[in-house]
Scaffold this motif. Sequence first.
Motif, mmCIF file in Angstrom:
data_model
loop_
_atom_site.group_PDB
_atom_site.id
_atom_site.type_symbol
_atom_site.label_atom_id
_atom_site.label_comp_id
_atom_site.label_asym_id
_atom_site.label_seq_id
_atom_site.Cartn_x
_atom_site.Cartn_y
_atom_site.Cartn_z
ATOM 1 N N ASP A 114 -11.152 50.206 22.834
ATOM 2 C CA ASP A 114 -10.871 48.906 22.241
ATOM 3 C C ASP A 114 -10.974 48.930 20.725
ATOM 4 O O ASP A 114 -11.091 47.904 20.081
ATOM 5 C CB ASP A 114 -11.725 47.784 22.871
ATOM 6 C CG ASP A 114 -13.196 48.137 22.938
ATOM 7 O OD1 ASP A 114 -13.607 49.068 22.211
ATOM 8 O OD2 ASP A 114 -13.931 47.488 23.682
ATOM 9 N N CYS A 171 -16.827 47.267 28.579
ATOM 10 C CA CYS A 171 -16.160 46.029 28.173
ATOM 11 C C CYS A 171 -14.657 46.203 27.975
ATOM 12 O O CYS A 171 -13.914 45.226 27.979
ATOM 13 C CB CYS A 171 -16.805 45.461 26.920
ATOM 14 S SG CYS A 171 -18.467 44.871 27.289
ATOM 15 N N ARG A 181 -3.990 51.867 16.853
ATOM 16 C CA ARG A 181 -3.041 52.806 16.247
ATOM 17 C C ARG A 181 -3.511 53.331 14.888
ATOM 18 O O ARG A 181 -2.995 54.315 14.388
ATOM 19 C CB ARG A 181 -1.653 52.174 16.132
ATOM 20 C CG ARG A 181 -1.559 50.998 15.185
ATOM 21 C CD ARG A 181 -0.124 50.470 15.130
ATOM 22 N NE ARG A 181 -0.015 49.306 14.267
ATOM 23 C CZ ARG A 181 -0.415 48.077 14.598
ATOM 24 N NH1 ARG A 181 -0.954 47.866 15.776
ATOM 25 N NH2 ARG A 181 -0.280 47.068 13.751
ATOM 26 N N ILE A 236 -3.781 53.924 26.673
ATOM 27 C CA ILE A 236 -3.611 52.469 26.740
ATOM 28 C C ILE A 236 -2.127 52.112 26.853
ATOM 29 O O ILE A 236 -1.745 51.241 27.641
ATOM 30 C CB ILE A 236 -4.237 51.792 25.498
ATOM 31 C CG1 ILE A 236 -5.722 52.150 25.367
ATOM 32 C CG2 ILE A 236 -4.045 50.279 25.558
ATOM 33 C CD1 ILE A 236 -6.617 51.659 26.475
ATOM 34 N N ALA A 237 -1.295 52.819 26.079
ATOM 35 C CA ALA A 237 0.146 52.522 26.107
ATOM 36 C C ALA A 237 0.730 52.792 27.488
ATOM 37 O O ALA A 237 1.720 52.183 27.883
ATOM 38 C CB ALA A 237 0.876 53.337 25.048
ATOM 39 N N ALA A 238 0.114 53.703 28.248
ATOM 40 C CA ALA A 238 0.613 54.001 29.596
ATOM 41 C C ALA A 238 0.227 52.904 30.594
ATOM 42 O O ALA A 238 0.566 52.991 31.775
ATOM 43 C CB ALA A 238 0.075 55.351 30.064
ATOM 44 N N GLY A 239 -0.490 51.914 30.129
ATOM 45 C CA GLY A 239 -0.830 50.793 31.014
ATOM 46 C C GLY A 239 -2.092 51.033 31.818
ATOM 47 O O GLY A 239 -2.406 50.282 32.723
ATOM 48 N N THR A 268 -14.066 46.754 14.080
ATOM 49 C CA THR A 268 -13.000 46.948 15.065
ATOM 50 C C THR A 268 -11.659 47.057 14.359
ATOM 51 O O THR A 268 -11.402 46.328 13.403
ATOM 52 C CB THR A 268 -12.970 45.765 16.056
ATOM 53 O OG1 THR A 268 -14.253 45.657 16.666
ATOM 54 C CG2 THR A 268 -11.938 45.982 17.145
#
Lengths: 481, 481
Positions: free
Chosen positions: B371, B151, B343, B237-240, B339
Amino acid sequence: MDFETALAEILPMQALLTTVEEKRPYECDGLPAYRAVPRVVVLPESRDQAQAIVKLCGDYGVPIIARGAGTGLSGGALPLEHGCLMSLAKFNRIKHIDPDNRTAVVEPGVRNIAISEAAAAYGLYYAPDPSSQIACSIGGNVAENSGGVHCLKYGLTVHNVIAVEVLTAEGEWLTVGGAALDSPGYDLLAMINGSEGMLGIIMQITVKLLPSPPVARVMLGAFGAVQDAADTVAGVIAAGIIPAGLEMMDQLAIGAAEDFCHAGYPREAAAILLCELDGTTSEVESQLEQVQKIFELHRCSEIRISNTEEERQRFWIGRKSAFPALGRIAPDYYCIDGTIPRRHLGFVLKRIAELSQEYGLLVANVFHAGDGNLHPLIAYDGNEDSQLEAAETIGGKILELCVEVGGTITGEHGVGVEKLNQMCVQFSAPELSAFHAIKDAFDPAALLNPGKAIPTLHRCAEFGAMHVHGGKLPHPELERF
Amino acid sequence: MDFETALAEILPMQALLTTVEEKRPYECDGLPAYRAVPRVVVLPESRDQAQAIVKLCGDYGVPIIARGAGTGLSGGALPLEHGCLMSLAKFNRIKHIDPDNRTAVVEPGVRNIAISEAAAAYGLYYAPDPSSQIACSIGGNVAENSGGVHCLKYGLTVHNVIAVEVLTAEGEWLTVGGAALDSPGYDLLAMINGSEGMLGIIMQITVKLLPSPPVARVMLGAFGAVQDAADTVAGVIAAGIIPAGLEMMDQLAIGAAEDFCHAGYPREAAAILLCELDGTTSEVESQLEQVQKIFELHRCSEIRISNTEEERQRFWIGRKSAFPALGRIAPDYYCIDGTIPRRHLGFVLKRIAELSQEYGLLVANVFHAGDGNLHPLIAYDGNEDSQLEAAETIGGKILELCVEVGGTITGEHGVGVEKLNQMCVQFSAPELSAFHAIKDAFDPAALLNPGKAIPTLHRCAEFGAMHVHGGKLPHPELERF
């Protein structure tokens, strides 16, 4: 104390408009066929003022219509003569940009393009791009769930908003959505998107930002037959390619755009497709190759590919100015917004051509082909007897045709006052009852933009016997308030 | 005529269960801490039967609880002693697969994995994959808005459903959503997703299908410190990069999984990450390279990459059997679902370790790190005095911690009866009032799964003074009916 006096205690003089001259600029939005001068126009600039106004309207039973930039095309911000029009133009601050989580928190009056301009410093942008993005405001985008060229790949407004703060009919602050992927409780965020100011007044929006794609290139293809262009659209999507934009223009639209801005489009083509691909250099190159093959397979007679950013912009300029371009060849035009399953594109365009002939009015087609979102532009002369009526008839028939082939009566412009009758075609009585129940749950006194978007069952029962006239408020719901 | 006699006129004998022995299997769902034998269990097999049952329940004022496969983890399908439990198990047909538009129309009792199995013939699959996907049914997935490993990239159930047909409390058929990207009227589809059977009974679902990715490969990384693994997740995630799955397991979970299925995980690691990437060969290779650099940057001590499909499956087997694996080292465990913003992963895991120490119960962490969806598994022995209570206390504190750092009290398991109190922490009174107004709009007599998901304001006022005991229905709302 009367309502106006009570307002004057909340607002400074220049934020409260009561004379007809001051109020006139607010009498319509981007659907000028419908007009009404409101009882009063208010321009709050603080959250406290906005809250106090909503509470006051509740106390006095005065309906309240929120307005962003007034660029809406379905009359969602049309005032009521006995109502209070609340402009949110002064709420125009970008409050926070969070590059790590790729979000921005903005006030409703912020212009769509201003978000991308502010995010550019971080290599980010806000994807949904209505044609009016220079002027339209994000609050209105959320209220109407606006689309745009790039929504095929990146989704409509609803897919790019993660939280909204609204003022409820009771004047309470309500936050819907949040930073997480899912949250408990009923998921009301999608419902607020596109609710046309009828469930709450949108006062703050948290939007997703996307990294600007490293490369974007446009392929322009010319076709000798509309059906070939339509089949190409289906072919591209069926191949699993989701272009950043996939737009179609027919011959009338191409000619009008060429006369207007000389974009260099092939005038002799029956239709052109503009297909934008974005991503990394290798992704874009490999997709251009695939798309070119699909274009050629469907008898595309000419293909051009943008090599520079300047060239890409030039390819788009004709498409983006198609609406004003048509304004030059006809005194008035009526822009229709319907959506159909892509596989019926060819059939629906053929029926539109037949309607155009039958009623003797030119219809140009410029649209988001990739997601099946049609924008037929019906040219007419409002000074000629019966032409507006004919244009409205064609428009209505096109929308009913959309529903008939399994589509919907709006793609991105909302229902507003314009499409109340077509809602009766789209939805059954239990479905409309569910919508009314939702409206009652949020706004039992029916003070938030009443009479828009959801027709009464009574109205639907009468639809068919009823005749719609442009001009002054033909809607029984609107007259009730 | 009494209610049971009236039911017998609608249903054949074998579809109407009235004895305690017959009804016992339905007394709980996947949250067995709460149990109740319902007044009656019905197993309709036609739409007409289902509609007649709902109307009858309305006439007799009997609450109705819909049940899919009964695998839900928050007690959403917990019966009421005076209620009618309606199993939708017999609605298990895949009615239509449309490979061109990549959709499938299915009945609610179809098992999650059966959709992908049927779509495989067209090279397509249904993306959301709860751990229970072999058993759980799509109707329940929609009712709880279920998630799963994939997901992160492909969205929750709500992002993969385009239309739902429900039976309303009045026994009317209501279709929400449709084939088009947008449709007019309030967008109620997201609200129906995750509404836990409280707004309507889900009778038909149209899901999106995706093309099966040409390649999928998993990178397994071992870390000497939990914080390093957490930072790696944020870094990816920060790297896209959006991996198809990005899962984390801590030392206790690794050990349990190894003992159970010998997946070959590095036992000495403080944490491992499993990162799946899918797409074309070149896409996957280039992303694996990027991800490897990020792993190494955060002191990853060992990296393995799956080279074959068989190896990929083996990498996942330990993760997928983590829950039963923990069942071997403790008599009971309590699975938490919260959730948090990514960070805060490191901080929250540290606090969970402190809570574990404080209450003397082991807590294993296995979760959808990408996520920010945590699944702490609190091990306890239900036969030991006060251990269940301690487990529930730790669970409650973890969820409140999630809210504190800006997260939510559920990621994918729903609220059900389990998290009614935490809803009071998550939402303000106006927010809960909005939820109740929605419930009233759809179900004014409160007959659809009443008392679940949304706490009363009264209950929230008492929360804090109140103590939650596992076992028999501690919820005042449930006792009311």
